[in-house]
Design an enzyme around this catalytic site. Structure first.
Site, PDB file in Angstrom:
ATOM      1  N   GLY A  30     -15.192  -8.426   4.364  1.00  0.00           N
ATOM      2  CA  GLY A  30     -14.027  -7.880   3.670  1.00  0.00           C
ATOM      3  C   GLY A  30     -13.351  -8.922   2.818  1.00  0.00           C
ATOM      4  O   GLY A  30     -13.592 -10.123   2.965  1.00  0.00           O
ATOM      5  N   GLU A  31     -12.556  -8.402   1.893  1.00  0.00           N
ATOM      6  CA  GLU A  31     -11.809  -9.250   0.963  1.00  0.00           C
ATOM      7  C   GLU A  31     -10.333  -8.913   1.090  1.00  0.00           C
ATOM      8  O   GLU A  31      -9.982  -7.735   1.115  1.00  0.00           O
ATOM      9  CB  GLU A  31     -12.224  -8.933  -0.473  1.00  0.00           C
ATOM     10  CG  GLU A  31     -13.594  -9.416  -0.885  1.00  0.00           C
ATOM     11  CD  GLU A  31     -13.548 -10.848  -1.388  1.00  0.00           C
ATOM     12  OE1 GLU A  31     -14.317 -11.652  -0.839  1.00  0.00           O
ATOM     13  OE2 GLU A  31     -12.732 -11.138  -2.276  1.00  0.00           O
ATOM     14  N   GLY A  32      -9.479  -9.936   1.170  1.00  0.00           N
ATOM     15  CA  GLY A  32      -8.052  -9.674   1.068  1.00  0.00           C
ATOM     16  C   GLY A  32      -7.602 -10.351  -0.210  1.00  0.00           C
ATOM     17  O   GLY A  32      -8.416 -10.950  -0.907  1.00  0.00           O
ATOM     18  N   ASP A 151       0.511  -3.146   8.979  1.00  0.00           N
ATOM     19  CA  ASP A 151      -0.649  -2.729   8.163  1.00  0.00           C
ATOM     20  C   ASP A 151      -1.606  -1.876   8.974  1.00  0.00           C
ATOM     21  O   ASP A 151      -2.827  -1.991   8.863  1.00  0.00           O
ATOM     22  CB  ASP A 151      -1.366  -3.971   7.606  1.00  0.00           C
ATOM     23  CG  ASP A 151      -2.343  -3.613   6.495  1.00  0.00           C
ATOM     24  OD1 ASP A 151      -3.182  -4.454   6.147  1.00  0.00           O
ATOM     25  OD2 ASP A 151      -2.280  -2.458   6.019  1.00  0.00           O
TER      26      ASP A 151
END
Ligand SMILES: C=Cc1cc(F)c(CN2CC[C@](CC#N)(n3cc(C(N)=O)c(NC(=O)OC)n3)[C@H](F)C2)cc1O
Length: 302
Positions: A30-32, A151
């Protein structure tokens, strides 16, 4: 240190310290905005006898405000012990501690957002309610430790097995002192607005009850099997229109204040939709709490 024959003291190893040279990146998970999560093999013996781990690291090698966010997240995760919260494994520091990485257990089935669309046929509504209970149990525990998640969404709930899910990411989690009842958002991060309660959007205040609102949206995602065509952003944009740019947030707030809410998902039992609506009361104090939700879901499952 333990004494061994010959009385030479043995250097005890700390299993939560991972050495960078043995950490092999396999692929991105994943990418934040400020960093990423990678699947890595930690293989100290160099013979593939190691273990797969999920590693969260920052993009910019430079020490910045984000480093303190990651350090806060590490300090949060190392204190959490619950069957519905992903396990902390340790850290990996480099350059004498200037950069740090968070090492967590790896759940190969991924998040509910990945898993549910692919396993819809074999996932009954009872099973979805079991997941709902487990998310509430993880969140009730988090709140009992004075943390606000900020979140909670299906994308941040991981699948361990067909009968076990865990809250998997704490990138926006904040602790509130015992005397405080909310956390104020400082930076206008590009927040997951469609999971946010009105008080978060309008006053940038986060209560534990704000996490209950986000749970309601997550329950909606569960009952739609995370179908993209029915996703919260999709449904909101269908309602408020698409071409508002930065006005989208204002239009979203207006709709919520006018009482607009996500509609009952197809085939979702009224009793379950009723619980979503109890999470979406305008005033935080009027919302059900996680304990109350667990009681209702357990009754529905019995
Ligand atoms: C630097 C900040 C930052 C960076 C990010 F990439 C994200 C977004 N990220 C969160 C972690 C994530 C989803 C969850 N929960 N995930 C964890 C596992 C695991 N522990 O196994 C996993 N497994 C998986 O996908 O298996 C196929 N996914 C997924 F990486 C997205 C959030 C951030 O705050």
């Amino acid at each position: 240190p333990a004494m061994v024959p010959g009385n030479a003291p043995v250097q005890e190893i700390d299993p939560t310290l991972f050495e960078s040279r043995f950490l092999r990146t396999i692929r991105d998970l994943g990418e934040g905005h400020f960093g990423k999560v990678e699947l890595c093999l930690y293989d100290p013996h160099g013979d593939h006898s190691g273990q797969m781990v999920a590693v969260k690291s920052l993009k910019s090698e430079s020490e910045g405000p984000e480093t303190s966010n990651l350090r806060r997240e590490i300090n949060t995760m190392r204190e959490l012990y619950h069957s519905n919260i992903v396990k902390y494994k340790g850290i990996c520091t480099e350059e004498g501690g200037r950069t740090i990485k968070l090492i967590m257990e790896y759940l190969p089935a991924g998040s509910l957002k990945d898993y549910l669309p692919r396993h819809k046929a074999q996932t009954s509504q009872q099973r979805l309610l079991l997941y709902a209970i487990q998310i509430c149990q993880g969140m009730e525990y988090l709140g009992s430790q004075n943390y606000i998640h900020r979140d909670l969404a299906a994308r941040n709930v991981l699948v361990e097995s067909e009968t076990l899910v865990k809250i998997g990411d704490f990138g926006l989690t904040k602790s509130i002192k015992d005397n405080e009842e909310y956390y104020t958002v400082r930076e206008e991060q590009d927040s997951p607005v469609y999971w946010y309660a009105p008080e978060c959007l309008i006053h940038r205040k986060f209560y534990k009850a704000s996490d209950v609102w986000s749970f309601g949206v997550t329950l909606y995602e569960l009952m739609t099997y995370c179908d993209r065509k029915l996703s919260p952003p999709e449904m909101f944009l269908n309602t408020i229109g698409r071409s508002h740019g930065q006005m989208t947030m204002a239009r979203l707030v207006k709709s919520l204040e006018n009482g607009w809410r996500l509609s009952c998902p197809p085939q979702c039992p009224d009793m379950v939709y009723t619980q979503m609506r109890r999470c979406w009361a305008h005033a935080p104090e009027d919302r059900v709490d996680f304990k109350g939700l667990i009681e209702v879901f357990e009754r529905l499952l019995s």
